[in-house]
Design a protein around this motif. Structure first.
Motif, PDB file in Angstrom:
ATOM      1  N   ASP A 164       2.410  -6.165  33.250  1.00 61.02           N
ATOM      2  CA  ASP A 164       2.095  -4.752  33.471  1.00 61.02           C
ATOM      3  C   ASP A 164       2.229  -4.026  32.130  1.00 61.02           C
ATOM      4  N   LEU A 165       1.104  -3.666  31.541  1.00 59.32           N
ATOM      5  CA  LEU A 165       1.116  -2.990  30.249  1.00 59.32           C
ATOM      6  C   LEU A 165       1.174  -1.472  30.415  1.00 59.32           C
ATOM      7  N   VAL A 166       0.394  -0.939  31.333  1.00 60.08           N
ATOM      8  CA  VAL A 166       0.294   0.510  31.491  1.00 60.08           C
ATOM      9  C   VAL A 166       1.538   1.117  32.134  1.00 60.08           C
ATOM     10  N   GLY A 167       2.052   0.460  33.192  1.00 58.75           N
ATOM     11  CA  GLY A 167       3.136   1.031  33.987  1.00 58.75           C
ATOM     12  C   GLY A 167       4.333   1.507  33.179  1.00 58.75           C
ATOM     13  N   PRO A 168       4.983   0.625  32.418  1.00 59.33           N
ATOM     14  CA  PRO A 168       6.177   1.068  31.687  1.00 59.33           C
ATOM     15  C   PRO A 168       5.886   2.089  30.594  1.00 59.33           C
ATOM     16  N   ILE A 169       4.697   2.009  29.976  1.00 57.72           N
ATOM     17  CA  ILE A 169       4.349   2.975  28.934  1.00 57.72           C
ATOM     18  C   ILE A 169       4.113   4.357  29.542  1.00 57.72           C
ATOM     19  N   LYS A 170       3.382   4.393  30.633  1.00 59.05           N
ATOM     20  CA  LYS A 170       3.103   5.677  31.287  1.00 59.05           C
ATOM     21  C   LYS A 170       4.380   6.308  31.825  1.00 59.05           C
ATOM     22  N   GLU A 171       5.254   5.496  32.385  1.00 63.90           N
ATOM     23  CA  GLU A 171       6.515   6.012  32.921  1.00 63.90           C
ATOM     24  C   GLU A 171       7.388   6.590  31.808  1.00 63.90           C
ATOM     25  N   ALA A 172       7.426   5.909  30.675  1.00 67.08           N
ATOM     26  CA  ALA A 172       8.285   6.354  29.573  1.00 67.08           C
ATOM     27  C   ALA A 172       7.752   7.615  28.901  1.00 67.08           C
ATOM     28  N   LEU A 173       6.432   7.730  28.778  1.00 68.65           N
ATOM     29  CA  LEU A 173       5.850   8.846  28.034  1.00 68.65           C
ATOM     30  C   LEU A 173       5.518  10.049  28.911  1.00 68.65           C
ATOM     31  N   GLY A 174       5.215   9.797  30.183  1.00 72.44           N
ATOM     32  CA  GLY A 174       4.921  10.893  31.101  1.00 72.44           C
ATOM     33  C   GLY A 174       3.646  11.653  30.785  1.00 72.44           C
ATOM     34  N   ILE A 175       2.625  10.961  30.276  1.00 65.11           N
ATOM     35  CA  ILE A 175       1.347  11.585  29.941  1.00 65.11           C
ATOM     36  C   ILE A 175       0.213  10.766  30.552  1.00 65.11           C
ATOM     37  N   PRO A 176      -1.001  11.351  30.669  1.00 66.90           N
ATOM     38  CA  PRO A 176      -2.133  10.577  31.173  1.00 66.90           C
ATOM     39  C   PRO A 176      -2.444   9.391  30.255  1.00 66.90           C
ATOM     40  N   VAL A 177      -2.820   8.263  30.875  1.00 67.00           N
ATOM     41  CA  VAL A 177      -3.146   7.047  30.124  1.00 67.00           C
ATOM     42  C   VAL A 177      -4.498   6.515  30.584  1.00 67.00           C
ATOM     43  N   TYR A 178      -5.386   6.297  29.630  1.00 68.27           N
ATOM     44  CA  TYR A 178      -6.677   5.657  29.906  1.00 68.27           C
ATOM     45  C   TYR A 178      -6.545   4.187  29.535  1.00 68.27           C
ATOM     46  N   PHE A 179      -7.039   3.289  30.403  1.00 71.64           N
ATOM     47  CA  PHE A 179      -6.862   1.856  30.183  1.00 71.64           C
ATOM     48  C   PHE A 179      -8.195   1.133  30.205  1.00 71.64           C
ATOM     49  N   THR A 180      -8.475   0.401  29.140  1.00 73.64           N
ATOM     50  CA  THR A 180      -9.698  -0.395  29.079  1.00 73.64           C
ATOM     51  C   THR A 180      -9.450  -1.586  28.156  1.00 73.64           C
ATOM     52  N   THR A 181     -10.503  -2.288  27.776  1.00 77.49           N
ATOM     53  CA  THR A 181     -10.357  -3.414  26.865  1.00 77.49           C
ATOM     54  C   THR A 181     -10.481  -2.945  25.421  1.00 77.49           C
ATOM     55  N   ASP A 182      -9.951  -3.747  24.506  1.00 75.76           N
ATOM     56  CA  ASP A 182     -10.035  -3.374  23.095  1.00 75.76           C
ATOM     57  C   ASP A 182     -11.483  -3.320  22.614  1.00 75.76           C
ATOM     58  N   VAL A 183     -12.319  -4.210  23.134  1.00 74.97           N
ATOM     59  CA  VAL A 183     -13.723  -4.186  22.711  1.00 74.97           C
ATOM     60  C   VAL A 183     -14.485  -3.012  23.322  1.00 74.97           C
ATOM     61  N   ASN A 184     -14.096  -2.578  24.507  1.00 72.49           N
ATOM     62  CA  ASN A 184     -14.681  -1.352  25.055  1.00 72.49           C
ATOM     63  C   ASN A 184     -14.307  -0.154  24.192  1.00 72.49           C
ATOM     64  N   SER A 185     -13.044  -0.094  23.785  1.00 71.53           N
ATOM     65  CA  SER A 185     -12.615   0.997  22.899  1.00 71.53           C
ATOM     66  C   SER A 185     -13.418   0.990  21.607  1.00 71.53           C
ATOM     67  N   SER A 186     -13.620  -0.207  21.047  1.00 70.14           N
ATOM     68  CA  SER A 186     -14.377  -0.323  19.794  1.00 70.14           C
ATOM     69  C   SER A 186     -15.834   0.074  19.996  1.00 70.14           C
ATOM     70  N   ALA A 187     -16.424  -0.372  21.104  1.00 71.51           N
ATOM     71  CA  ALA A 187     -17.814  -0.012  21.388  1.00 71.51           C
ATOM     72  C   ALA A 187     -17.962   1.496  21.518  1.00 71.51           C
ATOM     73  N   TYR A 188     -17.002   2.127  22.178  1.00 75.09           N
ATOM     74  CA  TYR A 188     -17.042   3.583  22.369  1.00 75.09           C
ATOM     75  C   TYR A 188     -16.953   4.298  21.023  1.00 75.09           C
ATOM     76  N   GLY A 189     -16.037   3.842  20.179  1.00 80.03           N
ATOM     77  CA  GLY A 189     -15.886   4.442  18.858  1.00 80.03           C
ATOM     78  C   GLY A 189     -17.125   4.281  18.004  1.00 80.03           C
ATOM     79  N   GLU A 190     -17.710   3.083  18.031  1.00 82.20           N
ATOM     80  CA  GLU A 190     -18.907   2.826  17.229  1.00 82.20           C
ATOM     81  C   GLU A 190     -20.091   3.642  17.717  1.00 82.20           C
ATOM     82  N   ALA A 191     -20.231   3.786  19.029  1.00 84.47           N
ATOM     83  CA  ALA A 191     -21.338   4.587  19.561  1.00 84.47           C
ATOM     84  C   ALA A 191     -21.175   6.056  19.189  1.00 84.47           C
ATOM     85  N   LEU A 192     -19.928   6.541  19.200  1.00 91.36           N
ATOM     86  CA  LEU A 192     -19.691   7.944  18.841  1.00 91.36           C
ATOM     87  C   LEU A 192     -19.998   8.225  17.380  1.00 91.36           C
TER      88      LEU A 192
END
Length: 289
Positions: free
Chosen positions: A89-117
């Motif tokens: 569980d990657l998102v659960g403990p991070i979201k609980e500790a930080l208390g902020i909205p978290v978007y979760f996807t793959t690293d290559v999706n993140s890269s594709a999004y950045g490159e398209a922008l």
């Protein structure tokens, strides 16, 4: 106080944590090895807890991962070959500790999004990382592709190169899939030498380029994108891009029209493989408002 957005690029080799401003510019960044889940998650939380004005965080992770918000295991890294990380569980403990909205996807999706922008006017793009593993993210009409989950384009099967007939591949699930034959560790598995130390005239680079060019052909025929971006350590070799373009041209054999190859098959527009960080900042900003 300036609003900040967080990015976690959870890679198979290293975690890169960064915070950025409203203009998606990096304010602070740190990286550390992808050790055990307990160590990496604790270091991630400690970094982001320094920033009281962090509005949201986007995570792009190695996979496979469960990115379906309605799933019981949403936020988990699932059946990965990475030691210790299966069913984490990657998102659960991070979201609980930080208390902020978290978007979760793959690293290559993140890269594709950045490159398209960053590429003005581009609405369809496929991004591959050719590194420790191989993955791909695709943008069509400004949106991620995928139905029940994310794509796993690194594990498609490809035709073997004649000079590679006796190599079985390194993928623990599929052996001689694209990742098994063309990811960075396959170079050392064939030659006993790390990729960065292999001579440029070695036969193995043409073998690698043959598989990567096949990925470009399949991507062209399946998605017809405006741009294919190849990132990752293997493609950082300055001779690889032209090898891939030449073999793509030969394999495609003028079957369908594509843009000029120096504009169609490219390496990242964002330096130092920073596409995922830029994409994550934008995704975090999107969910913060």
């Amino acid at each position: 106080m300036t609003t900040l957005y967080g990015s976690l690029e959870a890679g198979g080799t290293k975690f890169i944590c960064a915070v950025g401003n409203e203009n998606l510019e990096v304010i602070e960044k740190v990286q550390f090895p992808t050790a055990t889940p307990q160590e990496a998650i604790a270091q991630t939380i400690a970094f982001f807890q320094q920033f009281d004005n962090l509005a949201a965080l986007a995570i792009g992770t190695f996979g496979p991962a469960d990115i379906d918000p309605d799933s019981e295991t949403y936020g988990y890294i699932t059946s990965t070959p990475k030691p210790f990380w299966s069913d984490t569980d990657l998102v659960g403990p991070i979201k609980e500790a930080l208390g902020i909205p978290v978007y979760f996807t793959t690293d290559v999706n993140s890269s594709a999004y950045g490159e398209a922008l960053i590429r003005e006017g581009v609405d369809s793009l496929v991004y591959y990382t050719i590194g420790t593993g191989i993955g791909a993210g695709a943008i069509q009409n400004g949106q991620f592709i995928g139905g029940i989950s994310h794509a796993e384009a690194g594990h498609v099967y490809v035709a073997k190169h004649p000079d590679d007939a006796n190599f079985d591949g390194i993928c623990p699930f599929h052996g001689a899939c694209l990742e098994g034959l063309a990811a960075g560790p396959s170079l050392e598995a064939r030659t006993g030498v790390r990729g960065e130390n292999i001579e440029k005239d070695s036969y193995v680079w043409d073998v690698q380029a043959y598989y990567i060019a096949q990925a470009a052909v399949a991507t062209t025929l399946n998605f017809r994108p405006e741009v294919i971006v190849f990132g990752g350590g293997v493609m950082a070799q300055d001779h690889m891009l032209n090898r891939v373009r030449e073999l793509f041209k030969k394999l495609m054999n003028n079957y369908v029209p594509v843009p000029a190859l120096d504009e169609y098959i490219v390496t990242p527009a964002i330096a130092e493989n920073g596409s995922a960080t830029y994409g994550n900042f934008a995704l975090a900003k999107k969910i913060a408002h």
